[in-house]
Write an enzyme that holds these catalytic residues in place. Structure first.
Site, PDB file in Angstrom:
ATOM      1  N   ARG A  13     -13.896  -6.338   4.292  1.00  0.00           N
ATOM      2  CA  ARG A  13     -14.061  -4.890   4.226  1.00  0.00           C
ATOM      3  C   ARG A  13     -15.552  -4.668   3.943  1.00  0.00           C
ATOM      4  O   ARG A  13     -16.133  -5.369   3.139  1.00  0.00           O
ATOM      5  CB  ARG A  13     -13.165  -4.294   3.143  1.00  0.00           C
ATOM      6  CG  ARG A  13     -11.675  -4.612   3.392  1.00  0.00           C
ATOM      7  CD  ARG A  13     -10.756  -4.023   2.351  1.00  0.00           C
ATOM      8  NE  ARG A  13      -9.430  -4.634   2.375  1.00  0.00           N
ATOM      9  CZ  ARG A  13      -8.438  -4.238   3.165  1.00  0.00           C
ATOM     10  NH1 ARG A  13      -8.640  -3.249   4.015  1.00  0.00           N
ATOM     11  NH2 ARG A  13      -7.254  -4.832   3.139  1.00  0.00           N
ATOM     12  N   THR A  20      -2.771  -5.217  12.224  1.00  0.00           N
ATOM     13  CA  THR A  20      -2.385  -4.877  10.853  1.00  0.00           C
ATOM     14  C   THR A  20      -0.884  -5.068  10.710  1.00  0.00           C
ATOM     15  O   THR A  20      -0.129  -4.835  11.646  1.00  0.00           O
ATOM     16  CB  THR A  20      -2.718  -3.406  10.504  1.00  0.00           C
ATOM     17  OG1 THR A  20      -2.172  -3.084   9.224  1.00  0.00           O
ATOM     18  CG2 THR A  20      -2.193  -2.430  11.539  1.00  0.00           C
ATOM     19  N   ASP A  24       1.121   1.174  11.307  1.00  0.00           N
ATOM     20  CA  ASP A  24       0.863   2.611  11.051  1.00  0.00           C
ATOM     21  C   ASP A  24      -0.233   3.153  11.955  1.00  0.00           C
ATOM     22  O   ASP A  24      -0.957   4.080  11.590  1.00  0.00           O
ATOM     23  CB  ASP A  24       0.463   2.830   9.586  1.00  0.00           C
ATOM     24  CG  ASP A  24      -0.804   2.073   9.221  1.00  0.00           C
ATOM     25  OD1 ASP A  24      -1.404   2.378   8.165  1.00  0.00           O
ATOM     26  OD2 ASP A  24      -1.220   1.180  10.010  1.00  0.00           O
ATOM     27  N   ASP A  39       0.893  -3.235   8.884  1.00  0.00           N
ATOM     28  CA  ASP A  39       1.468  -1.931   8.499  1.00  0.00           C
ATOM     29  C   ASP A  39       2.177  -1.191   9.622  1.00  0.00           C
ATOM     30  O   ASP A  39       3.000  -0.320   9.349  1.00  0.00           O
ATOM     31  CB  ASP A  39       0.370  -1.018   7.943  1.00  0.00           C
ATOM     32  CG  ASP A  39      -0.260  -1.578   6.682  1.00  0.00           C
ATOM     33  OD1 ASP A  39      -1.299  -1.058   6.245  1.00  0.00           O
ATOM     34  OD2 ASP A  39       0.277  -2.569   6.144  1.00  0.00           O
ATOM     35  N   ASP A  70      -6.493   0.803  10.860  1.00  0.00           N
ATOM     36  CA  ASP A  70      -7.049   2.120  11.189  1.00  0.00           C
ATOM     37  C   ASP A  70      -8.487   2.277  10.696  1.00  0.00           C
ATOM     38  O   ASP A  70      -9.308   2.927  11.358  1.00  0.00           O
ATOM     39  CB  ASP A  70      -6.154   3.248  10.652  1.00  0.00           C
ATOM     40  CG  ASP A  70      -5.793   3.107   9.177  1.00  0.00           C
ATOM     41  OD1 ASP A  70      -6.248   2.131   8.551  1.00  0.00           O
ATOM     42  OD2 ASP A  70      -5.075   3.967   8.665  1.00  0.00           O
ATOM     43  N   GLY A 117      -7.599  -5.686   6.469  1.00  0.00           N
ATOM     44  CA  GLY A 117      -6.526  -6.590   6.043  1.00  0.00           C
ATOM     45  C   GLY A 117      -6.137  -7.518   7.187  1.00  0.00           C
ATOM     46  O   GLY A 117      -5.824  -7.061   8.279  1.00  0.00           O
ATOM     47  N   ARG A 119       0.758   0.140   2.481  1.00  0.00           N
ATOM     48  CA  ARG A 119      -0.160   1.152   1.961  1.00  0.00           C
ATOM     49  C   ARG A 119       0.549   2.504   1.971  1.00  0.00           C
ATOM     50  O   ARG A 119       1.630   2.618   1.395  1.00  0.00           O
ATOM     51  CB  ARG A 119      -1.455   1.191   2.773  1.00  0.00           C
ATOM     52  CG  ARG A 119      -2.574   1.874   1.968  1.00  0.00           C
ATOM     53  CD  ARG A 119      -3.962   1.633   2.518  1.00  0.00           C
ATOM     54  NE  ARG A 119      -4.452   0.277   2.237  1.00  0.00           N
ATOM     55  CZ  ARG A 119      -5.612  -0.171   2.747  1.00  0.00           C
ATOM     56  NH1 ARG A 119      -6.327   0.581   3.536  1.00  0.00           N
ATOM     57  NH2 ARG A 119      -6.024  -1.390   2.472  1.00  0.00           N
TER      58      ARG A 119
END
Ligand code: ADP
Ligand code: F6P
Length: 334
Positions: free
Chosen positions: A84, A138, A142, A140, A115, A23, A184
């Site tokens: 991807r 990212t 995360d 995110d 990740d 992403g 996500r």
């Protein structure tokens, strides 16, 4: 303010490559710019790989110059494109990728991604002689081992701007809105935005919500008229759109809330000043680490210091959403 490590340079590299994967996130372009300029200024040739691992495995790469990254620090997205690539999960395809890099005289690779991309980076580093350094690209946030990721700040501000607009109509009509944000399976965006927008409640995968308890709390805050914002921020979870189900469940205890799914606007837009500086520092540090002969690490931020995180830890360990931070939004709403 960020603090960069002092490294002893021990390796003379002739060429490195840089790619963006997974992403995309605002800040990837400043990171590409930093890697390119930092390397060129040290006499190292730089190749840009198009479309992440998909481009790498077919040799879709081109030599970069300083002019290649002119006027991109302020641009969202990634000039190298991203993708991807399921094929990269095949060890034989990764071997092919390593051979393509070597055939161009490339000895080091900077992977900018989330990740999943950093998993690919770890495997490539362990299975080949290519020195690989990852950067957390990212929205995110995360990624284990880093307090921040490239794109998180911009995404939070984009979502916040949208929610402040939704709040106007929520207050005008005394409606409750469930606003779904990305992330996500993580609730970092939801928690940060929830605190910033004064949400009545934040719903995240890490701390499941009790619908009955939530309905009672919402009814209390609306009946007491204590400045109800009319906003509940919901982390999307494994797939977007699950917020509609939450709205239906809440609707069984009171008026059914409206739903607004912010979606991919959180992935675009001009990178914030914070993300531009973060990306520039991490991109520069990535080149320094390759020149110091360091590989198989991700560079992140911890307590405002650029830090090294073994890629194995990034891949195998999970970043925890602080419970006290999560509770702050609800605490401050009452
Ligand atoms: P993100 O990097 O944003 O988390 P993905 O999870 O889609 O995005 O991963 C991006 C790419 O990284 C994948 O399309 C694939 O090419 C590579 N990747 C992800 N997981 C693995 C894995 N287990 N082994 C090798 N490559 C992987
Ligand atoms: O990982 C970044 C991210 O934006 C997630 O927050 C989101 O769930 C996912 O990517 C969406 O992926 P795609 O753009 O492929 O639909």
């Amino acid at each position: 303010m960020l603090y960069m490590p002092e490294l002893s340079i021990s390796r003379s590299l002739s060429a490195i490559a840089v790619l963006t994967s997974g992403g995309d996130s605002p800040g990837m372009n400043p990171a590409i710019r930093a890697v390119t300029r930092a390397a060129l200024n040290q006499g190292i040739r730089v190749y840009g790989v198009n479309k992440g691992y998909s481009g790498l495995i077919i040799g879709d790469l081109h030599e970069m110059s300083s002019a290649s990254v002119t006027n991109i620090i302020q641009r969202g997205g990634t000039v190298l494109k991203s993708d991807r690539c399921e094929a990269f999960k095949d060890p034989s395809i990764r071997r092919q990728a390593a051979e393509i890099l070597k055939s161009h005289g490339i000895e080091g690779l900077v992977v900018i991604g989330g990740d999943g991309s950093l998993t690919g980076a770890q495997l490539l580093a362990e299975e080949s002689s290519i020195a690989v350094v990852g950067l957390p690209g990212t929205i995110d946030n995360d990624i284990f081992g880093s307090d921040d990721t490239i794109g998180f700040d911009t995404a939070v501000n984009t979502a916040l701007d949208a929610i402040d607009k939704i709040r106007d109509t929520a207050l005008s009509h005394e409606r409750l809105f469930l606003v779904e944000v990305m992330g996500r399976n993580s609730g970092f965006i939801a928690t940060q935005v929830g605190i910033a927008c004064g949400a009545e409640m934040i719903v995240v995968p890490e701390y499941p919500v009790n619908i009955n308890q939530a309905s009672i709390e919402l009814a209390d805050s609306h009946s007491s008229g204590c400045g109800a914002s009319g906003i509940i921020v919901v982390a999307e979870g494994p797939v977007p759109g699950l917020t509609y189900r939450l709205a239906q469940e809440l609707g069984q205890h009171g008026p059914e809330p409206r739903v607004c799914i912010l979606g991919h606007i959180q992935r675009g837009g001009q990178p914030s000043g914070h993300d531009r500086v973060l990306a520039s520092c991490l991109g520069t540090a990535a080149v320094d680490h390759l020149r110091a002969g360091i590989s198989n690490v991700m560079l992140g931020i911890r307590e405002n210091q650029v830090c090294e995180v073994p890629l194995r830890d990034v891949v195998e360990r999970t970043k925890k959403l602080d419970r006290r931070l999560f509770d702050t939004a609800t605490l401050l709403h009452k």
